[in-house]
Enzyme design. Structure first.
Site, PDB file in Angstrom:
ATOM      1  N   GLY B  92       0.859  -1.183   0.000  1.00  0.00           N
ATOM      2  CA  GLY B  92       0.000   0.000   0.000  1.00  0.00           C
ATOM      3  C   GLY B  92       0.889   1.225   0.000  1.00  0.00           C
ATOM      4  N   SER B 124       5.962  -5.413  -0.994  1.00  0.00           N
ATOM      5  CA  SER B 124       5.933  -4.007  -1.430  1.00  0.00           C
ATOM      6  C   SER B 124       6.227  -3.058  -0.256  1.00  0.00           C
ATOM      7  CB  SER B 124       4.576  -3.739  -2.088  1.00  0.00           C
ATOM      8  OG  SER B 124       4.589  -2.532  -2.768  1.00  0.00           O
ATOM      9  N   HIS B 161       8.883  -3.334  -6.780  1.00  0.00           N
ATOM     10  CA  HIS B 161       8.282  -3.035  -8.096  1.00  0.00           C
ATOM     11  C   HIS B 161       9.319  -2.388  -9.015  1.00  0.00           C
ATOM     12  CE1 HIS B 161       4.156  -3.725  -6.565  1.00  0.00           C
ATOM     13  NE2 HIS B 161       4.495  -3.019  -5.515  1.00  0.00           N
ATOM     14  N   GLU B 196       9.134  -7.325 -10.101  1.00  0.00           N
ATOM     15  CA  GLU B 196       7.919  -8.017  -9.669  1.00  0.00           C
ATOM     16  C   GLU B 196       8.039  -9.511  -9.949  1.00  0.00           C
ATOM     17  OE1 GLU B 196       4.741  -5.908 -11.610  1.00  0.00           O
ATOM     18  OE2 GLU B 196       4.810  -4.282 -10.146  1.00  0.00           O
TER      19      GLU B 196
END
Lengths: 240, 240
Positions: B92, B124, B161, B196
């Site tokens: 998030g 993440s 990412h 990723e």
């Protein structure tokens, strides 16, 4: 009596530094009889030194017959801002820029002279600091500033280099629109996504979108809106 | 005696939540006899509530016969961390996540239990906080945390990412590599760009790159390096 140009980017793809802005900019400099510009190089794109960044900017403004001095050349940077005929804050890293401005206590003096009518040009990071805070920057937080608070020269935040989602993109990181929506979970400040080539022409109480592209307006609790060039943001009755 | 999985993303394009990680993850949970996992939902992707985020995670771990409790369900979140069999911090917004962790004084307790060997899964934003600070997050700074300091469960920073430059891209914003290079103007911490699908398998003193993709290693004053899967980052003699 603000007199500002708030631009998404300094440079368009394939163009020279400030090239697309030069026709508009040189008229405004002439109209305000500006012979000397104070340059704020603190955002240091790519880590360029204050001197090198200032030299690059000086070369461009020489073609407009305007002399450029870097704020780092002054012993008293607050006085440099108070005495400036006009100010340009260049792009780079917004966190480093706002850190330096807060460390040197320049945010309030900058706000003051802008509202007094001293000409201000911002590109990218230099436009982020025109909003209420830097919470809509795209930059990496490579340093920790004492505060995210910006000048509030505009009553909304800018998102420079605004990018539309790339169709068919398989990357799972957030799109720009998703990021701004997350901003609106925690904040009620409107955000103007300025696409590259767009700028806001601020004169007194008017804030006109310039360039050929639309801008994307985000407000808390509302669907985003596309805004046509020549629209005055000050007349939009934004949802604060 | 660390026991961690530090993943670039929770979800691959076209895949389900945690789907690509499940075979590896369920083995590790079984090996550690974990029946209950403490979930930290503070990063709130897209502004999802703590309850809704926890429900989403609970449904996935049910298939692995592991019960999930959200940290927000506990009166004493520090004790919840100290008592946990295992911990998962979801993705998030990293700024909101680290703000909550600092506000509730959870960063040190989290670091402590990780080094004591309590299983930790991060995806993440939950991986960003494994590094020394959050200065290499990609997220928008939508809230201002009291500090950018993270747990230091790893002696380098993660850039989750991680994205390679897009060939022929005409956008003038910085590439990911340019951003990390700017980080190294002001910081000397190594940064691992995790693409990723990649994750780091940390067991005791080993830190093995997993997945089929290479990772990109950035060190101050050195050219970036591509790192092959199955490399142990702990053996790389990183330039701190």
């Amino acid at each position: 009596m603000r007199n500002m140009i708030v631009a998404s980017t300094s440079t368009l793809y394939g163009g020279g530094y400030l090239e697309y802005l030069t026709p508009f900019l040189s008229k405004r400099l002439k109209a305000a009889s500006i012979k000397e510009l104070l340059f704020i190089p603190f955002a240091r794109p790519g880590g360029i030194s204050h001197d090198d960044y200032t030299s690059k900017v000086r070369a461009v403004f020489q073609t407009m017959h305007v002399n450029v001095k870097g704020i780092h050349e002054f012993e008293d940077p607050i006085k440099a801002i108070q005495d400036a005929q006009g100010i340009f804050t260049g792009g780079g890293n917004t966190f480093q820029l706002i850190k330096m401005l807060h460390d040197l206590q320049l945010v309030e003096p900058l706000r003051k002279v802008i509202y007094q009518g001293v000409f201000y040009l911002g590109t990218s990071a230099g436009s982020n600091i025109c909003g209420l805070n830097i919470r809509t920057t795209n930059d990496m937080p490579v340093v920790q500033p004492s505060s995210f608070k910006a000048t509030g020269a505009l009553a909304y935040n800018i998102n420079p280099h605004y990018q539309d989602p790339i169709e068919g993109d398989q990357h799972m990181g957030e799109t720009r629109e998703q990021r701004i929506n997350e901003f609106h979970i925690y904040n009620h400040i409107p955000v103007i996504g300025l696409r590259e080539g767009s700028f806001i022409d601020v004169q007194g109480t008017t804030e006109i979108l310039k360039g050929t592209l639309k801008a994307r307006l985000f407000q808390a609790g509302k669907a985003p809106m596309e805004i046509e060039p020549e629209t005055d943001f000050a007349t939009l009755n934004l949802n604060h």
